[in-house]
Structure formats: C-alpha cells, structure tokens
Design an enzyme around this catalytic site. Sequence first.
Site, short mmCIF file in Angstrom:
data_model
loop_
_atom_site.label_atom_id
_atom_site.label_comp_id
_atom_site.label_asym_id
_atom_site.label_seq_id
_atom_site.Cartn_x
_atom_site.Cartn_y
_atom_site.Cartn_z
N GLY A 124 0.67 -1.35 -0.02
CA GLY A 124 -0.04 -0.05 -0.04
C GLY A 124 0.92 1.49 0.01
N ASP A 177 2.84 -0.93 -13.99
CA ASP A 177 3.38 -1.56 -12.83
C ASP A 177 3.81 -2.86 -13.32
OD1 ASP A 177 2.60 0.78 -11.54
OD2 ASP A 177 1.07 -0.36 -10.55
C1 GLA Z 1 -1.09 3.21 -10.20
C2 GLA Z 1 -1.46 2.41 -11.48
C3 GLA Z 1 -0.73 2.66 -12.77
C4 GLA Z 1 -0.62 4.08 -12.87
C5 GLA Z 1 -0.40 4.82 -11.54
C6 GLA Z 1 -0.50 6.26 -11.69
O1 GLA Z 1 0.20 2.79 -9.65
O2 GLA Z 1 -1.33 0.85 -11.10
O3 GLA Z 1 -0.97 1.71 -13.74
O4 GLA Z 1 -1.77 4.60 -13.55
O5 GLA Z 1 -1.13 4.34 -10.55
O6 GLA Z 1 0.48 6.83 -12.52
#
Ligand code: GLA
Length: 387
Positions: A124, A177
């Site tokens: 988190g 990510d």
């Molecule tokens: C989270 C989401 C990503 C991206 C970021 C903001 O980490 O998982 O895909 O959108 O927020 O940049």
Amino acid sequence: MQPTASQRVRAGFVTALGREPTVVADAPGRVNLIGEHVDYLGGPVLPVPLRQRTAAALAARADDRVVLRSAQGDGVWDGTLAGLRPGSLPGWTAYAGGVLWALREDGHDLPGLELFVDGDVPLGAGLSSSAAVSCAVALGAAGLLGHDLTPALRRSLVEVCVRAETEVAGAPTGGMDQTVALLAEPGAALLIDFGDDPPATRPVPLDLGGAGLELLVTDTGVRHRLVDGGYAERRRTAEAAARALGVEQLARADADAVARLSDPLQRRRARHVVSEVDRVRTAVAALERRDWATLGRAMDASHASLRDDYEVSCPELDVAVRVARGQGALGARMTGGGFGGSSVALVPGARVRDVAAAIDDEYAARGWGTPRHRRIGPGRPAGFVGS
Ligand code: GLA
C-alpha cells in the site's frame, strides 16, 4: 544477510505443505520517476524496478483444488479451479487468484495447485506491491505449465496481469506496474510508451551512483487503495476530456485545444496529462545526457501538476516533497497512484540523512506518524528463481 523473498517463500512453502515447490518466481515493485496518471491515457512513463521483490512458490496438485496462502498471513483461499472467478476472490487473493483466472480465460490448461506468496515490497505504499504479486504468480504459473521465458511470454503475461487487476481486483489501472515488473532491464529505468499498441519499451540507464546521487523514497504511511474511487474518477474525467477533444488518447491532445476546453475540471485534468507527457520527454533527454538538474526540475513540476491540476496528492506527500527540496534534493515528487503512498526525491548522497531527518521532524511537529525512508537502487525484472 537477510534471506531474500524467494528464500523465504521456499521455506514458507515447505513449512506449510511439507514438500518442496516445483517453481519459484519473483517480481519487483517499482518506483515511478516521472509520467504519472498518463499510462491509461496513452502517455509515456519512466518507472524503475525496485530491489524489493515478491516471490511466489507453486506446486501442481493431482486434483482441481487451488489453495492460495500468503506469509503476510492475510487469509487463505481454498477452492477449486472453477471457483476462481471475479467476485469470489477477496483481498490479496484477487491479485493471485485473479491471475490464475485470467490465464484460464486465455486458454491455459492450469492444474490444481498450491501457491505460497511472500515478499518485501511494502504494501500500500504506492510501490506496486499488488503488481509484484500478480507478476510473480503469473510467471510461476507459466513455469508450472512448462513455458519458456521468452519476451513474447513476458508480454502476454503483462496483459494477463492487467486483466486480473482490472476485472478481478476492480482497480482500473493502466499497465505501467505490470509492464516494468515483467519487461524491465536490470539496473535501468524503463521508458514505456502507451501511445503504441503494444506499448513500446526502452531501457534508460540510470547512473545515479556515478553522479553521487540517490533516490530517496519516503513512505508517508498514508494508505491509499486504488479501488476506493478516486483513481477511477480521475480516469473517467480524463477520458471524457479526450472525447470532448475528439482524440482517442488524451496524451496526444494539443495543449492549445486543452486550454480551450469549456469544462474547467476536464481542462485542469487534461492540462496535467499533456504537460506531464512533455515532462517525461524532457526527463528522458536529461537522463541521457546526465543533466540531473533538469531531471530534478521536471520532477518538481510533475508534483505541482499532480497536486494542483490532477489533485491526487495529499498534505503528507506535499510536505515530504517540499522539505526534501528545501534540504537539497534536486527534485522531488509523489510517485504512483497518489492519495497517500510514497514520494521520491533525487538527493545528493551526502544529503540523504539530513533530508530524511528533516522530513521526520516536520511530520513530528505536525503530530503525524513517522514516515519510512528507503534508499532505492534499481533492481531486475521478474524471473524464475533456481533452487
Ligand atoms: C497506479 C496504477 C498505474 C498508474 C499509476 C499512476 O500505480 O497501477 O497503472 O496509473 O497509478 O501513474
């Protein structure tokens, strides 16, 4: 030496099940240097894989039972292959079980299995702990199925993990990510351009050490949950702005056209997106010529835009960023989805302790909990772990 996540997961599997796992795979968390809230709008992002990793240990079963366990002790899921469905996988199991569901949807003939997950990506904290779980599990399952770890497999697993996160965990995230976890190169940032289909990726060397610089990540301790609504609301408004502008991807919109948008909220949100796209280009060019001051300024401007136009920061992030800069950081910004989580600062090595101490003091003066600081170095992408 502390045991690694994959050593711990192997030991945890043996303790829980009395036998060795067949496959162990692991995947890194990430810190995003710049390019925030643009991945789901066709923009470029520049995340760095972390050394902190999540590992998954798996073994096939002879029947169709599926048991999902985590060393973090947050619930065991005990069901069947057919029971792996959106709506039936609470908490962390949405990510692990969601991936198994998405693999089956994709036509993979998964066996029943035992899965054990452990890791040291902070939960988190905006450092992508959920994608680390998904990617480790996806790779582990691919290993159980005997797949070779080709670039094509990695790309297909990115899609599987995004689908699990969107359709099972209910977090409509953009793919940054999962892409960096599976496709990064060791020791480098990864430029991912979501304007291309599939997204184009290019490693960008990150020679911080040579410049005497470090990335200091400060976890504010304020916990965000991407499924809580703020993220989805930002995405909806930005997509509405794209429609109003008549462009398929908001990241491609023309800045003058954005300035003429009649809806003030859409105008601000879209202004963040088109200006962030420019900042990523500036930051990549700066990194390539080792122009750290320009990179730092782009990070500062990114934070201001996320705070004022996209409105995804929070007081704890703003304070961490402001104090870091006041103490000699070349640049600092919130990183990840926002609404809490972590900031990242580009700091001369000799100033890191002072920056961290000054942030702690300011938090204490405000009666906030003590934040957690980590000096971050680039790690390597997801992979199989030998025994
Ligand atoms: C989270 C989401 C990503 C991206 C970021 C903001 O980490 O998982 O895909 O959108 O927020 O940049």
